[in-house]
Design a protein around this motif. Structure first.
Motif, mmCIF file in Angstrom:
data_model
loop_
_atom_site.group_PDB
_atom_site.id
_atom_site.type_symbol
_atom_site.label_atom_id
_atom_site.label_comp_id
_atom_site.label_asym_id
_atom_site.label_seq_id
_atom_site.Cartn_x
_atom_site.Cartn_y
_atom_site.Cartn_z
ATOM 1 N N ALA A 1 -2.856 -5.302 0.002
ATOM 2 C CA ALA A 1 -1.974 -4.654 -0.665
ATOM 3 C C ALA A 1 -1.176 -5.158 -2.006
ATOM 4 N N PRO A 2 -0.422 -6.575 -1.746
ATOM 5 C CA PRO A 2 -0.843 -7.317 -2.262
ATOM 6 C C PRO A 2 -1.442 -6.574 -4.428
ATOM 7 N N PHE A 3 -3.126 -6.704 -3.941
ATOM 8 C CA PHE A 3 -3.458 -6.276 -4.803
ATOM 9 C C PHE A 3 -2.835 -4.982 -5.876
ATOM 10 N N ALA A 4 -2.377 -4.372 -5.110
ATOM 11 C CA ALA A 4 -2.180 -2.567 -5.388
ATOM 12 C C ALA A 4 -0.803 -3.106 -5.543
ATOM 13 N N ALA A 5 -0.054 -3.590 -5.395
ATOM 14 C CA ALA A 5 1.178 -3.341 -6.344
ATOM 15 C C ALA A 5 0.722 -4.235 -7.705
ATOM 16 N N LEU A 6 0.436 -5.045 -7.286
ATOM 17 C CA LEU A 6 0.213 -6.439 -8.240
ATOM 18 C C LEU A 6 -0.833 -5.621 -9.871
#
Lengths: 122, 435
Positions: B26-31
């Motif tokens: 999820a953080p990868f998808a956001a950043l």
């Protein structure tokens, strides 16, 4: 996260108020306090004078401290008219420097602009 | 009911050791997309503050759009992005970081003007000095501010809170319109607009209106002790493939005398039967779950899911399950599905026996399943005596611990577990909040 939201929003409005106050103070400096200056070689215009020319058939803009009458150039501008017309009669330095992708106009466009210079912003 | 988020519950989940991909998806998808956008839009040869203004605007817009992607409730996407809990955590975080960046945008533009000539600073902010493209930007920022103010208003009823939350979606759309009005149809901007439209459309049409939901029918309503009902749902079409420990989103319709609230709420599955019938345990906690206590067979329901990754990987270590009140439901689903395949102790905590659902069924399971041990504790007031209770459990430091119950119970239990030598990575729970 709630605390961060409250603090950041408060700081934001304080900063906006700070800019307004700073502007209010400079705007209320008495005119008499300004020493008389020699007649400039180039004609100076107030921003309010620029604002009188905010129509497609009479379009002035202030960019980087200079004033330009670009009425004649408007039909040749490559972008859609609705992108450039809102800047008629305005301080348009931002718009000039952030064309597309946030990049400034090209050196060629700078040269072209000079042809339409009619004075400086005073 | 977990959705009535005023009653926050720690939802049990598996957080397998090898699941770092789950945690970082999820953080990868956001950043990652945000960094790509900043790289694309990075200004050249511009003054410092104007450059910061441009970077903060693009980074904020990218994060805002990705925060919309992270609130799409779609089982496949949820599995790919590490589960709804992680997605929602990063939906909140990316939304908040985006807001901070977007606050910086007008301020840094004003600073840029200040450096050139102080009167230009206020001119960059004053609404009457602006044209409509910039009013769009101001409207977007003010809508974000309003939406977040209601988001953080803890006392707002869930339904009103959700309605106000739509202001944030509208804020994102106005923000993108602001960029479009200033810059025209740059490829990156068009991509952001498409992603926003798909995410918002999916969420509104497929999830909130329930187009992606499957039809089920209530075939049985069993009343348990402690104001809890267990509802049996039979599929009217293809059944969902649900595993024990997962949860589903259910919207109850109308029956002969029953009038459902019609909105989707999450319920943990307490049993999965042959033919795809599901059982869900519902305790009267919010307005909607209170009304559900008078539910009758025959009511049509719409079901979305399944969500959650409970025990998707089975560690071979002995287990300790801790259930508080209605938090017993996911453990029931596992126990009803198959006998325990490793030593498992269930610590079931409740106010009093009259409040404890499934007690007889659990006692029967404990006598028939040699691997399963049941310890119960009734604490009328306050928290249970955790040191004494945990002292009864053999080899506690070697166990994988799964917890499901109210957050205050989980937070009180954690330090005791750590004191008894349970490693942090062996303790599994999820702070689940649908707000």
């Amino acid at each position: 996260m709630r605390k961060l939201f409250i603090i950041s929003t408060a700081i934001f409005w304080l900063a906006v108020a700070g800019f307004w106050l700073a502007d209010f103070r400079t705007a209320t400096v008495p005119v008499a306090a300004v020493p008389p200056v020699a007649e400039p070689a180039v004609r100076g215009y107030l921003l309010v004078e620029v604002a009188w020319h905010a129509k497609p058939d009479d379009c002035w803009m202030a960019i980087d401290g200079s004033v330009y009458d670009i009425t004649a150039y408007l039909p040749d501008h490559p972008s859609e008219p609705e992108l450039i017309l809102p800047w008629c009669g305005k301080e348009a330095t931002q718009a000039w420097q952030t064309k597309g992708k946030g990049r400034s106009h090209s050196p060629r466009a700078n040269q072209l602009l000079e042809k339409y210079r009619i004075g400086v912003l005073s | 009911m977990r959705a009535a988020a005023a009653k926050r519950q720690a939802q049990l989940t598996a957080r397998p050791h090898s699941a770092w991909a789950h945690r970082f998806a999820a953080p990868f998808a956001a950043l990652a997309p945000t960094l790509a956008i900043v790289w694309w839009a990075f200004p050249e040869d511009l003054p410092l503050w104007r450059s910061i203004a441009i970077v903060s605007a693009w980074a904020g817009s990218g994060l805002l759009v990705m925060s919309l992607v992270l609130m799409v409730r779609e089982p496949h996407a949820a599995r790919l992005l590490g589960g709804l809990e992680s997605m929602y955590r990063w939906h909140h975080r990316s939304g908040m970081i985006a807001y901070l960046l977007l606050l910086c945008h007008p301020l840094t533009l004003a600073l840029d003007g200040w450096i050139e000539a102080p009167p230009l600073a206020w001119q960059a902010l004053a609404p009457w000095a602006q044209s409509w493209p910039l009013w769009l930007g101001w409207s977007a920022l003010l809508l974000l501010m309003f939406g977040l103010t209601t988001t953080f208003a803890a006392r707002l009823p869930y339904r009103r809170w959700r309605a106000f939350h739509f202001a944030l979606g509208l804020g994102v759309l106005l923000g993108l319109a602001h960029i479009y009005a200033l810059l025209g149809g740059a490829d990156m901007l068009l991509l952001l607009i498409i992603v926003t439209a798909v995410a918002l459309g999916w969420r509104l049409i497929a999830s909130d209106l329930g187009v992606a939901a499957r039809p089920y029918r209530v075939t049985q309503v069993t009343h348990h002790v402690g104001g809890m009902i267990e509802v049996r749902l039979m599929p009217c079409a293809t059944a969902l493939a649900v595993s024990p420990g997962q949860f589903i989103l259910v919207a109850f319709g109308d029956g002969h005398t029953y009038h459902g609230c019609g909105e989707y709420h999450p319920f943990t599955v307490s049993g999965i039967e042959a033919g795809g019938s599901l059982r869900v345990g519902i305790k009267a906690l919010g307005t909607c779950s209170q009304r559900l206590q008078s539910l009758e067979p025959g009511v049509l329901v719409r079901v979305q899911g399944p969500f959650g990754i409970f025990l998707s990987e089975s560690p071979s270590a002995p287990q300790l399950w801790v259930a508080g009140g209605i938090g017993i439901t996911p453990f029931m689903a596992v126990l009803r599905a198959h006998p325990c395949n490793r030593p498992t102790t269930l610590l079931y905590l409740f106010r009093n026996e009259a409040d404890a659902a499934f007690l007889d069924e659990l006692a029967a399971l404990a006598t028939t399943d040699p691997q399963f041990e049941l310890i119960t504790d009734a604490s009328d007031k306050g928290l249970p005596d955790f040191p004494e209770l945990l002292g009864k459990i053999g080899q506690i430091a070697a166990r994988e611990v799964y917890i499901c119950g109210p957050m205050p119970m989980v937070e009180a239990l954690l330090p005791h577990l750590r004191q008894m030598g349970v490693a942090a990575e062996s303790i599994h729970f999820e702070r689940f909040d649908f707000r």
